[in-house]
Design an enzyme around this catalytic site. Structure first.
Site, PDB file in Angstrom:
ATOM      1  CB  CYS A  12      -0.940   0.132   1.310  1.00 58.35           C
ATOM      2  SG  CYS A  12      -0.121  -0.485   2.829  1.00 58.35           S
ATOM      3  CB  ILE A  21       2.021  -1.843   8.137  1.00 60.60           C
ATOM      4  CG1 ILE A  21       2.008  -0.416   8.313  1.00 60.60           C
ATOM      5  CG2 ILE A  21       3.655  -2.333   8.123  1.00 60.60           C
ATOM      6  CD1 ILE A  21       2.359   0.194   9.505  1.00 60.60           C
ATOM      7  N   GLY A  22      -1.136  -1.338   6.756  1.00 59.44           N
ATOM      8  CA  GLY A  22      -2.320  -1.142   7.002  1.00 59.44           C
ATOM      9  C   GLY A  22      -3.036  -2.124   6.037  1.00 59.44           C
ATOM     10  NE  ARG A  23      -4.296   1.956   2.081  1.00 56.97           N
ATOM     11  CZ  ARG A  23      -4.308   2.886   1.261  1.00 56.97           C
ATOM     12  NH1 ARG A  23      -5.275   3.222   0.428  1.00 56.97           N
ATOM     13  NH2 ARG A  23      -3.436   3.866   1.523  1.00 56.97           N
TER      14      ARG A  23
END
Length: 571
Positions: free
Chosen positions: A501, A505-507
């Site tokens: 992303c 780390i997030g998406r």
């Protein structure tokens, strides 16, 4: 027990020409696949199981190897959970006596199996481990194995047809021991239909060896001093003693089971079914009970756990400019190493029963485009998954690291990239890229997926659109692996997919967590989102960036299950 000198001498003379032939054939295969050659003793084990018929022993070796790879049973850790608890559950053991012919007697107690708490994977791990240890005995190798499937006192909730199929398939043709007979004892009335289904799966020769036996008739097959008291015998049954003895013997030694597999250890994975796995109904109940606030608290506990590693390389002064964000670093223990410049902000991440299924990475910076494409080439990547737009909210989230327009060409370091085709879907673009290595003059095709409906720090407006996107990605990976053919000799599911992303780390974490959980759900009918995220964060630190993304994993899986008819809308 160890064989006597005379037994060893007879065995050696009998095995000499057959073992030489067997090892010559098998070690051609091991050398081609980069795994350790088989030892003489291991070869003899497979040959004894097939009465020194070399061709049948070779077939058995490959069946054994493929079964273990298919079930993800590669490196067994008997002192670690959940395998240790399964070994000590009493569900499976080998009795301390032999039948009159000298065969070992293995006992599986069905009533102790609770499918909702223990996945098939763990049961099969325990079976493999204990049977492997049992056939270390010369007597067992020579005289074979009797398997008692004890169904006394069990009910339908203790039974799994799929697990029973796997056990019988293992025993009939994927394990280096001669199966003399399988005695199904005390089977309830409801078992007749499953038994008929199982019988249809068995070859006629094995079908004769599998018998349903009433408890009162068991002594016609085995004498009383070979049977435990609860099965009408006179043998006191201590289900823990043999298993505990093996575990104590295991301390400090290398388990010979790893040599038998003939599979590189990199095929192992941290993502396997665990003891706390939930079925869909349990997941729904957990979500209803905890509500959004409880799931957020669960995420907060995960967030507070410190990463189990170091960031020395990512923090080195000469590497800091290669990190998009100063506080998003990759662990030394799992980072991808480039062959030349070495550092890139990218981490290997396991998938479900697959080591290094993904490379989780940040959105490339202009100064790292060449590193990114070098990594794609070096890791034989076939699919790239991008879950961000290049610009969001007036801020640059990722560089335009590939030629965007059809027919466009760019050169990044020593990799030239050509855009062959762009297929635009409702929520994503699929771009076919051709890579040319200007140093080796090789070329390769890579598919680039960009999901367009996912705001930074947020979640997609439609969970099912993301799951459909995931399905398209997996389908393309499968097709590309088949097209790659013999050039790929690693895991059957192929080389790692690059997933990124902006920070990586997030998406990225959310996408990978959904893939892992849905793969486990499809395989064994259970999943554990909390455990998956915890394990994932141990490889790509800080994966899943917000409590909303963590909550989204729960609701997306349930939406998918309802659409598939796995969970009714009113549950």
């Amino acid at each position: 027990s160890r064989p006597s000198a005379s037994q060893q001498s007879v065995s050696y003379r009998q095995s000499l020409p057959a073992t030489k032939q067997f090892l010559e054939e098998i070690n051609k295969w091991t050398s081609q696949h980069g795994v350790s050659p088989l030892s003489w003793d291991v070869a003899v084990k497979f040959l004894m199981a097939r009465k020194f018929d070399v061709l049948r022993a070779i077939e058995l070796f490959h069946s054994y190897r493929e079964t273990r790879l298919r079930e993800g049973i590669v490196k067994l850790q008997p002192h670690e959970e959940p395998l240790r608890s399964e070994l000590l559950s009493g569900k499976f053991t080998v009795l301390g006596v032999r039948d009159p012919s000298g065969a070992s007697i293995a006992l599986y107690t069905a009533k102790l199996h609770q499918p909702s708490k223990t996945g098939n994977h763990v049961v099969l791990q325990a079976l493999f481990y204990l049977l492997d240890r049992a056939v270390e005995s010369f007597e067992t190798q020579r005289n074979g194995l009797v398997f008692i499937y004890d169904m006394a006192g069990s009910n339908y909730t203790n039974f799994e047809l799929d697990l029973s199929k796997k056990i019988l398939n293992l025993l009939k043709g994927a394990f280096p021991a001669r199966l003399k007979k399988v005695l199904i004892v005390g089977a309830p009335v409801w078992f007749r239909v499953p038994y008929n289904l199982l019988s249809l799966l068995l070859k006629e020769k094995l079908r004769e060896r599998v018998q349903m036996v009433k408890m009162s008739d068991l002594r016609q097959h085995l004498p009383r001093d070979c049977l435990p008291e609860h099965l009408g015998g006179c043998l006191p049954l201590d289900v823990h003693s043999w298993n505990l003895q093996l575990l104590s013997e295991q301390n400090g030694r290398v388990d010979p089971v790893d040599e038998l597999v003939g599979i590189p250890l990199e095929n192992t994975s941290i993502h396997v079914p665990g003891p706390e796995a939930m079925g869909l109904a349990e997941l729904m109940a957990h979500l209803n009970r905890a509500q959004r606030s409880g799931i957020y608290l669960e995420y907060e506990e995960l967030r507070r756990e410190q990463p189990p590693g170091t960031f020395t390389c990512a923090l080195a002064a000469h590497n800091q400019e290669r990190n998009r964000y100063g506080d998003v670093l990759c662990l030394d223990q799992t980072r991808v190493r480039l062959k030349r410049s070495d550092y890139i902000n990218a981490s290997f991440m396991d998938g479900y029963k697959q080591k290094n299924a993904y490379v989780g990475t940040q959105g490339p910076l202009e100064k790292t485009y060449g590193d990114f494409w070098r990594m794609v080439w070096e890791q034989s990547v076939l699919v790239i998954v991008m879950t961000t737009r290049t610009d969001e909210g007036g801020r640059r989230k990722c560089g335009q690291y590939w030629p965007k327009e059809e027919g466009g060409q760019e050169v990044y370091g020593h990799i030239a990239v050509v855009n062959h085709r762009v297929d635009k879907q409702a929520h994503y673009n699929q771009t076919t890229l051709e890579l040319h290595n200007t140093e080796t003059f090789e070329q390769r095709q890579v598919t680039h997926f960009q999901f367009l409906s996912w705001p930074d720090y947020g979640v997609p407006s439609s969970a099912l659109s993301l799951i459909d996107f995931l399905g398209a990605v997996k389908h393309q990976q499968q097709w590309a692996v088949q097209a790659f053919g013999s050039q790929w000799r690693g895991h059957p599911l192929g080389p790692p997919m690059v997933v990124h992303c902006s920070a990586g780390i997030g998406r990225t974490g959310t996408f990978c967590a959904l893939d892992i959980c849905l793969s486990e759900l499809q395989d064994v009918g259970t999943l554990n989102i909390c455990q998956t995220v915890r394990r994932m964060r141990a490889q790509r630190a800080f994966s899943i960036q917000t409590p909303e993304q963590y909550y989204f994993c729960h609701t997306a899986i349930l939406e998918h299950a309802q659409r598939q008819g796995l969970l009714s809308a009113n549950q």
